[in-house]
Design an enzyme around this catalytic site. Structure first.
Site, PDB file in Angstrom:
ATOM      1  N   GLY A  11      -3.099   7.038  -7.765  1.00  0.00           N
ATOM      2  CA  GLY A  11      -3.687   6.002  -6.786  1.00  0.00           C
ATOM      3  C   GLY A  11      -4.586   4.906  -7.582  1.00  0.00           C
ATOM      4  O   GLY A  11      -4.815   5.071  -8.576  1.00  0.00           O
ATOM      5  N   GLN A  12      -4.566   3.984  -6.858  1.00  0.00           N
ATOM      6  CA  GLN A  12      -5.376   2.871  -7.340  1.00  0.00           C
ATOM      7  C   GLN A  12      -6.894   3.087  -7.563  1.00  0.00           C
ATOM      8  O   GLN A  12      -7.633   2.602  -8.724  1.00  0.00           O
ATOM      9  CB  GLN A  12      -5.449   1.400  -6.238  1.00  0.00           C
ATOM     10  CG  GLN A  12      -5.586   1.708  -4.922  1.00  0.00           C
ATOM     11  CD  GLN A  12      -5.374   0.462  -4.214  1.00  0.00           C
ATOM     12  OE1 GLN A  12      -5.519  -0.730  -4.640  1.00  0.00           O
ATOM     13  NE2 GLN A  12      -5.500   0.444  -2.899  1.00  0.00           N
ATOM     14  N   TYR A 127      -3.998   8.144  11.638  1.00  0.00           N
ATOM     15  CA  TYR A 127      -4.286   8.181  10.562  1.00  0.00           C
ATOM     16  C   TYR A 127      -6.151   8.344  10.451  1.00  0.00           C
ATOM     17  O   TYR A 127      -6.618   9.323   9.706  1.00  0.00           O
ATOM     18  CB  TYR A 127      -4.220   6.767   9.822  1.00  0.00           C
ATOM     19  CG  TYR A 127      -5.100   6.687   8.331  1.00  0.00           C
ATOM     20  CD1 TYR A 127      -4.905   7.347   7.392  1.00  0.00           C
ATOM     21  CD2 TYR A 127      -6.040   5.445   8.541  1.00  0.00           C
ATOM     22  CE1 TYR A 127      -5.431   7.170   6.283  1.00  0.00           C
ATOM     23  CE2 TYR A 127      -6.718   5.454   7.363  1.00  0.00           C
ATOM     24  CZ  TYR A 127      -6.607   6.001   6.396  1.00  0.00           C
ATOM     25  OH  TYR A 127      -7.219   5.626   5.131  1.00  0.00           O
TER      26      TYR A 127
END
Length: 282
Positions: A11-12, A127
């Protein structure tokens, strides 16, 4: 050798940590993604910790598809709640410190003041619910740090910045929501803060807020991206009602960063300055 486990390794945020980890002496970073370590499987997590001398675990793994989470609740729950619980159990068993990344979406967005760490949480989409449940699983761990961040972007991975850069080349006009207010956060800045926590052996455990300084709407963010890159796109502000999505978003989720600034004695960059820095790297 002391090992730092970074989950969500592709991931970033993990990619930004990878850039910085080479300069941190005394620690060796292990970056894993679901192929190497499925954090939703407790036996696998325990085995991994048993084999390696993990002193810090930075949990960057997350299910972040906000709209898809409304229909893929089981997957979101596994990654965002079960995963952190398994990591917390392993950190407790093997005496490691867990640094868990959470989100501003644990808040409803119904207040007009900056959100502090003490404010009541009330997520309005699944979420946010799954991320809050993950926080609750981690809070039971003695040596834990939860960092809530917002609107994360970087030169890596998929994010709003990358999407706008692509659409700016493909479209002559764009409409972007202007009534959701928060703060864009450059993952490189957050990564530097996490590395400082580790290098200073930070032990003021608890919940912290971290984003860049300032306030913006998604429209403001897009406008800044196009201004900085001199992209000739006609940009129109629209309301959230005009762009309905499966998941509701907080209308206001700007966070107060006083606690982390005082605890670490750090300054935080204004979001447009960090945007310029990221664009230079791209």
């Amino acid at each position: 050798m002391n090992y730092v486990l970074v989950t969500g390794g592709n991931g970033q945020l993990a990619s930004c940590l990878k850039d910085l980890s080479k300069n941190l002496q005394g620690y060796k970073f292990i970056f894993t993604d679901v192929e190497e370590l499925d954090i939703a499987k407790s036996v696998d997590v325990d085995t991994f910790f048993k084999k390696n001398n993990i002193v810090y675990c930075i949990n960057c793994a997350a299910y972040t598809a906000v709209d898809k989470a409304e229909s893929e609740k089981e997957i979101a729950k596994k990654v965002n709640e079960s995963g952190p619980r398994n990591l917390a159990d392993a950190c407790h068993k093997y005496k490691a410190t867990l640094i868990h990344i959470s989100t501003d979406f644990v808040f409803s967005g119904n207040q007009s003041n900056l959100y502090t760490e003490e404010d009541s949480t009330h997520p309005i989409n699944f979420y946010g619910i799954s991320k809050l449940d993950g926080e609750k699983a981690v809070i039971s761990l003695e040596k834990h740090i939860i960092i809530r961040t917002s609107w994360l972007y970087s030169e890596y991975g998929h994010n709003f910045l990358k999407t706008m850069l692509r659409l700016g080349k493909e479209k002559e006009t764009l409409s972007v929501v202007c009534d959701q207010i928060g703060t864009p956060t450059y993952a490189g800045d957050l990564a530097m803060t996490i590395v400082k926590m580790i290098s200073s052996q930070f032990n003021k455990y608890g919940v912290y807020h971290y984003s860049n300084e300032g306030v913006a709407s998604w429209y403001d963010f897009a406008k800044a991206i196009f201004d900085e890159t001199q992209t000739n796109v006609k940009l129109f502000p629209i309301s959230s009602e005009a762009y309905p999505t499966p998941a509701k978003r907080p209308a206001f989720s700007v966070m107060d960063k006083s606690k982390i600034k005082n605890a670490l004695d750090i300054e935080i960059s204004y979001w447009r300055d960090s945007l310029k820095e990221c664009l230079e790297k791209i």
